[in-house]
Motif scaffolding. Structure first.
Motif, PDB file in Angstrom:
ATOM      1  N   UNK A 355      11.101   1.167   2.704  1.00  0.00           N
ATOM      2  CA  UNK A 355       9.850   0.614   2.204  1.00  0.00           C
ATOM      3  C   UNK A 355       9.468   1.306   0.897  1.00  0.00           C
ATOM      4  N   UNK A 356       9.095   0.516  -0.095  1.00  0.00           N
ATOM      5  CA  UNK A 356       8.548   1.040  -1.341  1.00  0.00           C
ATOM      6  C   UNK A 356       7.122   0.502  -1.440  1.00  0.00           C
ATOM      7  N   UNK A 357       6.158   1.398  -1.709  1.00  0.00           N
ATOM      8  CA  UNK A 357       4.752   0.984  -1.728  1.00  0.00           C
ATOM      9  C   UNK A 357       4.108   1.271  -3.070  1.00  0.00           C
ATOM     10  N   UNK A 358       3.056   0.513  -3.371  1.00  0.00           N
ATOM     11  CA  UNK A 358       2.247   0.807  -4.559  1.00  0.00           C
ATOM     12  C   UNK A 358       1.738   2.247  -4.473  1.00  0.00           C
ATOM     13  N   UNK A 359       1.510   2.851  -5.628  1.00  0.00           N
ATOM     14  CA  UNK A 359       1.106   4.260  -5.650  1.00  0.00           C
ATOM     15  C   UNK A 359      -0.243   4.519  -4.978  1.00  0.00           C
ATOM     16  N   UNK A 360      -1.114   3.504  -4.905  1.00  0.00           N
ATOM     17  CA  UNK A 360      -2.424   3.724  -4.285  1.00  0.00           C
ATOM     18  C   UNK A 360      -2.437   3.374  -2.796  1.00  0.00           C
ATOM     19  N   UNK A 361      -1.240   3.184  -2.214  1.00  0.00           N
ATOM     20  CA  UNK A 361      -1.153   2.847  -0.790  1.00  0.00           C
ATOM     21  C   UNK A 361      -1.544   4.045   0.074  1.00  0.00           C
ATOM     22  N   UNK A 362      -2.229   3.787   1.182  1.00  0.00           N
ATOM     23  CA  UNK A 362      -2.523   4.811   2.193  1.00  0.00           C
ATOM     24  C   UNK A 362      -1.234   5.043   2.982  1.00  0.00           C
ATOM     25  N   UNK A 363      -0.459   6.073   2.633  1.00  0.00           N
ATOM     26  CA  UNK A 363       0.867   6.275   3.202  1.00  0.00           C
ATOM     27  C   UNK A 363       0.820   6.657   4.681  1.00  0.00           C
ATOM     28  N   UNK A 364      -0.257   7.300   5.104  1.00  0.00           N
ATOM     29  CA  UNK A 364      -0.375   7.636   6.525  1.00  0.00           C
ATOM     30  C   UNK A 364      -0.453   6.373   7.366  1.00  0.00           C
ATOM     31  N   UNK A 365      -1.255   5.418   6.925  1.00  0.00           N
ATOM     32  CA  UNK A 365      -1.369   4.146   7.639  1.00  0.00           C
ATOM     33  C   UNK A 365      -0.054   3.376   7.559  1.00  0.00           C
ATOM     34  N   UNK A 366       0.578   3.375   6.361  1.00  0.00           N
ATOM     35  CA  UNK A 366       1.843   2.662   6.200  1.00  0.00           C
ATOM     36  C   UNK A 366       2.914   3.226   7.128  1.00  0.00           C
ATOM     37  N   UNK A 367       2.935   4.542   7.264  1.00  0.00           N
ATOM     38  CA  UNK A 367       3.938   5.175   8.128  1.00  0.00           C
ATOM     39  C   UNK A 367       3.791   4.704   9.573  1.00  0.00           C
ATOM     40  N   UNK A 368       2.561   4.527  10.026  1.00  0.00           N
ATOM     41  CA  UNK A 368       2.341   4.056  11.404  1.00  0.00           C
ATOM     42  C   UNK A 368       2.920   2.653  11.592  1.00  0.00           C
ATOM     43  N   UNK A 369       2.708   1.793  10.595  1.00  0.00           N
ATOM     44  CA  UNK A 369       3.277   0.445  10.674  1.00  0.00           C
ATOM     45  C   UNK A 369       4.804   0.511  10.608  1.00  0.00           C
ATOM     46  N   UNK A 370       5.329   1.421   9.802  1.00  0.00           N
ATOM     47  CA  UNK A 370       6.779   1.545   9.649  1.00  0.00           C
ATOM     48  C   UNK A 370       7.437   1.995  10.944  1.00  0.00           C
ATOM     49  N   UNK A 371       6.821   2.951  11.613  1.00  0.00           N
ATOM     50  CA  UNK A 371       7.355   3.414  12.902  1.00  0.00           C
ATOM     51  C   UNK A 371       7.363   2.266  13.908  1.00  0.00           C
ATOM     52  N   UNK A 372       6.293   1.501  13.906  1.00  0.00           N
ATOM     53  CA  UNK A 372       6.210   0.339  14.804  1.00  0.00           C
ATOM     54  C   UNK A 372       7.308  -0.670  14.481  1.00  0.00           C
ATOM     55  N   UNK A 373       7.560  -0.896  13.198  1.00  0.00           N
ATOM     56  CA  UNK A 373       8.590  -1.852  12.778  1.00  0.00           C
ATOM     57  C   UNK A 373       9.975  -1.404  13.270  1.00  0.00           C
TER      58      UNK A 373
END
Length: 601
Positions: A355-373
């Motif tokens: 996953x590549x995210x915009x620089x202003x992304x909340x990475x903690x929240x993104x990580x939770x979705x990534x683990x779920x994926x």
């Protein structure tokens, strides 16, 4: 009692008269352990067929390059070249048929099918005989678009009024029409017509205002299967058909269904409509059954991989959209890598994604979705990557700026690990979200790699990492223990895939698929046309062998070991073609080593 068994290729193609002649002239000969049968460079006057025992073929360097067992023939090359470049020795006490060379040559002259077996070059054998597996290949995958679309396409003028079209479509029962407006050709479908009516457009409105002039088309000489892939990729029901660049008609999805017995198109439709992870799980588990069915009907691994690339991409995209909120999806790019990114994976092997995210992304929240994926994909039957190359690993889930720093580090500090990461990422393909993020990282990577001959050479050297594993492989089969299993990836797939990847990197080629890269390398004159063709055919054959092995594990409810091939389960023809394929791999590796100055490695 008959002296010769005619129940195997190519001898099962002989006529009764030819069989009778062979029965009269064939001899049965015996060779003791390590006895020479054919000596390199010496004339030979017979073709041998193994009745019992094992014969080994020795290459120029004295290594065992092939083994021959029951029903295997050797040495066909000497039929036409008078002598063999290799030696053949009995690996154990062996009983052989010895067929006079003059008789074989006479039969070749009179029997086209028999002669084709021996005359066929490596490319023809790998791409032709090697894919049949004793079955007739379905005509489906060789059908052309022109064979399926109907000539009765309704054409209308762009100045025709909506009201007139309604009567015409009702009269002709047409679901779509082609609209000619000046030099443009557009399409107007039932769906477009309904939208126009729903908007309250008057019956006197001309058609050109509502027709779609941005058409996706396919050539009439293209394969029907390619048309299906385009429809599934773009989620559309029809394509325009062109001949000589001119639109001549419409190909409907229903036209293709007349040719297709599988339900792969229905899988794509179900993926599009699915609105829950449980629905996606059911579809994912059915996909392996579809693969087995399509393979049994004659579809090769290369075509299946392209189909699964489309279906897997849509499955991952839909799963990500059900897991992550729309704003997260819109500000991130989900990408697949490795064989999935190249479009060369058929069965569900380990996950390779990022996953590549915009620089202003909340990475903690993104990580939770990534683990779920990652967990969801595991539930779907895609095993977690043993090396952690998946979105649940923070290393592969980063902001754009961090990802750029990571790829720059790979180039500045090349090591075994960073070069492996680089190789995997070079095959990356976006499947969901903001694809521009992947393009930006790849552009950044390219800036660091351009003209860096040192990194490119170190990167290419990886093709040699399994040389010791490959060296004397056939000799290892003669040893004790379970030695008839071969790692098809180390033996053949990796050297080709990575060698092509290294040449493409050096040439600045952006394509991610090995076959597309080979075409570009050929077109740019980096490798010869003959080597490109032979390499593509060899890779396709090795993919077929791996798929067959993987489906064997599936049928026996065993964990899939996609790279492990049991040579004992291969037919005589398959083993013969495997030897040919590995010879092409060796030739290709030599070319790569030469281009990168690795000849002394």
């Amino acid at each position: 009692m008959d002296r010769f068994n005619f129940n195997f290729a190519p001898y099962n193609t002989l006529t009764p008269t030819e069989q009778k002649d062979l029965q009269k002239q064939v001899q049965i000969v015996f060779f003791d352990d390590n006895a020479p049968i054919i000596t390199a460079g010496e004339p030979m006057d017979a073709l041998y067929v193994v009745i019992k025992g094992v014969v080994k073929e020795l290459g120029d360097d004295g290594d065992v390059v092939a083994l021959y067992r029951t029903n295997d023939s050797f040495e066909a090359r000497a039929l036409f070249e008078k002598t063999s470049p290799h030696s053949f020795i009995a690996a154990e006490q062996s009983l052989l048929y010895a067929i006079p060379k003059t008789l074989i040559l006479n039969i070749i002259q009179s029997n086209v099918r028999f002669g084709a077996y021996f005359y066929a070059g490596i490319a023809e054998r790998l791409s032709g005989l090697g894919n049949h597996d004793g079955q007739e290949v379905s005509n489906l995958f060789y059908a052309k678009v022109a064979d399926a679309y109907h000539d009765g396409t309704v054409w209308v003028d762009g100045m025709m009024m909506i009201g007139e079209l309604a009567h015409l479509m009702r009269q002709t029962k047409a679901k779509s029409v082609l609209v000619q407006h000046g030099n443009q050709v557009g399409i107007l479908t039932e769906a477009i017509f309904r939208d126009v009516v729903a908007l309250g457009v008057g019956a006197d409105s001309p058609l050109y205002r509502h027709a779609n002039f941005e058409l996706l088309g396919v050539d009439g000489d293209d394969f029907l299967f390619n048309a299906l892939l385009i429809m599934m990729s773009h989620r559309i029901q029809r394509l325009v058909v062109k001949q000589g660049g001119r639109v001549v008609g419409i190909l409907e999805q229903m036209d293709i269904l007349a040719y297709m017995s599988s339900h792969s198109h229905l899988v794509a439709e179900r993926l599009h409509r699915a609105n829950s992870l449980s629905e996606l799980a059911d579809i994912a588990h059915e996909m392996t059954t579809s693969v087995s069915s399509l393979q049994a009907s004659g579809m090769g691994a290369v075509e299946l991989a392209r189909l699964m690339q489309v279906l897997n991409g849509q499955l991952f995209e839909k799963a990500w959209s059900l897991i992550a909120p729309p704003d997260v999806v819109a500000k991130s790019c989900l990408l697949v890598m490795g064989s999935e990114g190249r479009g060369e994976q058929v069965l569900k092997t380990d996950q390779d994604n990022a996953l590549i995210a915009d620089d202003d992304m909340d990475m903690k929240a993104l990580h939770e979705y990534a683990v779920r994926f990652s967990q969801v994909l595991s539930d779907f039957g895609y095993p977690p990557c043993a090396g952690g190359i998946m979105v649940s690993n923070p290393k592969w889930c980063q902001t754009l700026s961090d990802f750029k720093r990571t790829v720059a580090h790979w180039c500045k500090s090349p090591s075994g690990e960073t070069l492996m990461d680089l190789a995997i990422f070079l095959d990356a393909r976006a499947v969901a979200g903001k694809s521009e993020l992947l393009h930006e990282v790849k552009d950044h990577l390219k800036q660091h790699l351009d003209n860096d001959a040192g990194v490119q050479m170190t990167f290419a050297r990886a093709i040699t990492q399994f040389d010791e594993h490959n060296k004397g492989f056939f000799a290892k089969i003669l040893g004790k223990g379970d030695t008839h299993h071969m790692d098809i990836k180390k033996m053949g797939l990796f050297p080709v895939v990575h060698g092509v990847r290294a040449l493409a990197l050096k040439a600045g080629i952006d394509e991610t698929g090995t076959f597309d890269r080979l075409n570009r390398l050929k077109n740019q004159g980096i490798i010869t046309e003959s080597l490109a063709k032979d390499t593509k055919d060899a890779l396709g054959y090795l993919m077929n062998i791996r798929l067959k092995a993987g489906l064997f594990y599936v049928r026996n409810n065993e964990p899939i070991s996609p790279n492990q091939v049991d040579t004992e389960l291969l037919s005589t023809l398959e083993r013969d073609l495997l030897k040919d394929a590995l010879a092409v791999v060796k030739r290709f590796k030599h070319e790569v080593k030469s281009q990168f100055g690795l000849t002394n490695t």
